[in-house]
Scaffold this active site. Sequence first.
Site, PDB file in Angstrom:
ATOM      1  CE  LYS A 186     -56.459 -96.039  87.430  1.00  0.00           C
ATOM      2  NZ  LYS A 186     -57.480 -95.632  86.455  1.00  0.00           N
TER       3      LYS A 186
ATOM      4  CB  ALA B  56     -49.406 -94.475  70.452  1.00  0.00           C
TER       5      ALA B  56
ATOM      6  CD  GLU C 212     -51.270 -91.949  61.180  1.00  0.00           C
ATOM      7  OE1 GLU C 212     -51.794 -91.099  61.915  1.00  0.00           O
ATOM      8  OE2 GLU C 212     -50.569 -92.881  61.598  1.00  0.00           O
TER       9      GLU C 212
ATOM     10  CG  HIS D  15     -58.827 -95.430  65.286  1.00  0.00           C
ATOM     11  ND1 HIS D  15     -58.855 -96.308  64.236  1.00  0.00           N
ATOM     12  CD2 HIS D  15     -57.615 -94.833  65.227  1.00  0.00           C
ATOM     13  CE1 HIS D  15     -57.695 -96.245  63.587  1.00  0.00           C
ATOM     14  NE2 HIS D  15     -56.931 -95.349  64.160  1.00  0.00           N
TER      15      HIS D  15
ATOM     16  CG  HIS E 115     -58.354 -93.798  69.097  1.00  0.00           C
ATOM     17  ND1 HIS E 115     -57.544 -94.843  69.494  1.00  0.00           N
ATOM     18  CD2 HIS E 115     -57.554 -92.935  68.408  1.00  0.00           C
ATOM     19  CE1 HIS E 115     -56.305 -94.620  69.052  1.00  0.00           C
ATOM     20  NE2 HIS E 115     -56.292 -93.464  68.426  1.00  0.00           N
TER      21      HIS E 115
ATOM     22  CD  GLU F 265     -56.740 -89.423  75.404  1.00  0.00           C
ATOM     23  OE1 GLU F 265     -55.742 -90.173  75.362  1.00  0.00           O
ATOM     24  OE2 GLU F 265     -57.882 -89.791  75.085  1.00  0.00           O
TER      25      GLU F 265
ATOM     26  NE  ARG G   4     -55.971 -87.532  68.762  1.00  0.00           N
ATOM     27  CZ  ARG G   4     -55.337 -88.547  68.187  1.00  0.00           C
ATOM     28  NH1 ARG G   4     -54.179 -88.370  67.597  1.00  0.00           N
ATOM     29  NH2 ARG G   4     -55.866 -89.752  68.195  1.00  0.00           N
TER      30      ARG G   4
ATOM     31  CG  LEU H  78     -47.844 -90.350  70.449  1.00  0.00           C
ATOM     32  CD1 LEU H  78     -47.079 -91.312  69.542  1.00  0.00           C
ATOM     33  CD2 LEU H  78     -47.770 -90.843  71.888  1.00  0.00           C
TER      34      LEU H  78
END
Length: 516
Positions: free
Chosen positions: A30, A41, A113, A229, A337, A361, A372, A378
């Site tokens: 695009k 990311a 995380e 997020h 997010h 995605e 998620r 990724l």
Amino acid sequence: MKILIVGGGIAGLRAALTASRFAEVSVLTKGKIGETATEKAQGGIAAAIDQIKDSTEYHFEDTLVAGAGLCDERAVRVLVEEGVDRVRELIEMGAQFDRAETEAGGGFALALEGAHKHRRILHAGDSTGLEIEKTLAGRVMAEKKVKIFQQTVSLDFLMENGRAAGVIALDLNSDTFKTFPADAVILATGGVCQIYLYTTNPLFATGDGVAMAYRAGCVLTDMEFVQFHPTSLVHSKEFEDLIALPQFLISEAVRGEGGRLLNQKGERFVPELAPRDVVSRAIFDEMRKEKTDHVFLSLSSLDAEQIINRFPLIYKTCRERGLDITRDPIPVAPAAHYFMGGIKTDIEAKTNIPGIFAAGECASTGVHGANRLASNSLLEGLVFGHRAALAAKSQKTNNNSQTIQKFKDPKPKLKPNEIQRYKLIIKTAMWNGTGIIRSKESLTSVLHKLEMIEKDLSFDPNSAEEIEVKNMLLVARLITRAALDREESRGAHYRSDFPLPDDLNWKRHLVYKVSR
Ligand code: SIN
């Protein structure tokens, strides 16, 4: 055979590399190559690369827990197991992830995380997506086997006898609609979160692939699950002109390294590494209680050198906006997010329509369930981009119009300020009514607003912006419809009028398909 890939992020480029071994491959992007959500990311890519303290089984379990009962176990198995091989290939292609002198991480500095029980996030400072995008795009360019059509906005599928035979797209370079014939099309168009007022997603993330697939008859699923997020940077008044841009993300890895969330009184109010939906709702509640637009993320437990070395992009960006994060707490608030729902695929990335595949995605492979796990996206792009290319190999059409053809000249109907106004109405309605906390009342009011706009926009789109606003509207309506239909709370979907999960009635996926 010809394979057409729509999207140039991690899933699209990985698919292109695999498909170019056996097919003539074209990629439509695009924007310019590299202008994707992948590139933005920060945190990293999760993989059980540490075989001493971690395992694919642990990664599997953490993914299922985060997914709140709606993950497809077969798809998760594929993700965590093949993911390790795909990440190793990325490293062989030259991706540079941060290293450490430890045996446990196989020489890599693995981060922690939210909702991961082990350190398993490979990262490149706080610009991991950029490193991956550069590596994949570099390889595609070096191999010179893939044709890239930049600034080409896909509109709809070319259909022949119920199967996809290519794509119609607007070439912004020549300002003409063109047909791009293909035996198989892989959608890797990324996310949808530009339908929200506050989002970390790039301006391109307007749900184009999801909307195209729906119009072509693909089944969509899990549309109600949008991840917010917890920590995006809140601009101070002097930077108000940045408000039209996506929110700058403050990576979850900052909390993984010891960052603390504090309210206006300087008190902690939530475990920082709880699942994202829990942290986002706690922040949202705190902001409502304190009547403010942010809470604080304090890095006072980290020393300055550690902050600057580990988070150079966050340090630099905050500095440019007048904030020294080695001293000052960061004002943060949640932002839309990631979209867990999308085009329903099987584990081969196949949709219900012959010739259409989806990865990344825009696809709903079932790996994320209702929420998620951080840094699994990724990985999903890598694993299912590769799988989509392999599955597309078996497609062959009797497509006679094998060359790109000019289709028609666009004549836009709306002026730029009118488009911006419609976009703002959609984004504001979605943020207020289909956001972090939803209810029958809020969702019904959003549906009503969207249906009103739909009447105004019931014409064929003739510019990139018209394509975008119509796609945003369609995706926003479907997300709101699904959020209204699911009368329970689960994962990222929270209903104040049904605050608990209801396994008996709702431990299942909702699906949506255009009625013909
Ligand atoms: C982050 O760096 O916090 C984002 C990572 C992700 O969304 O998985």
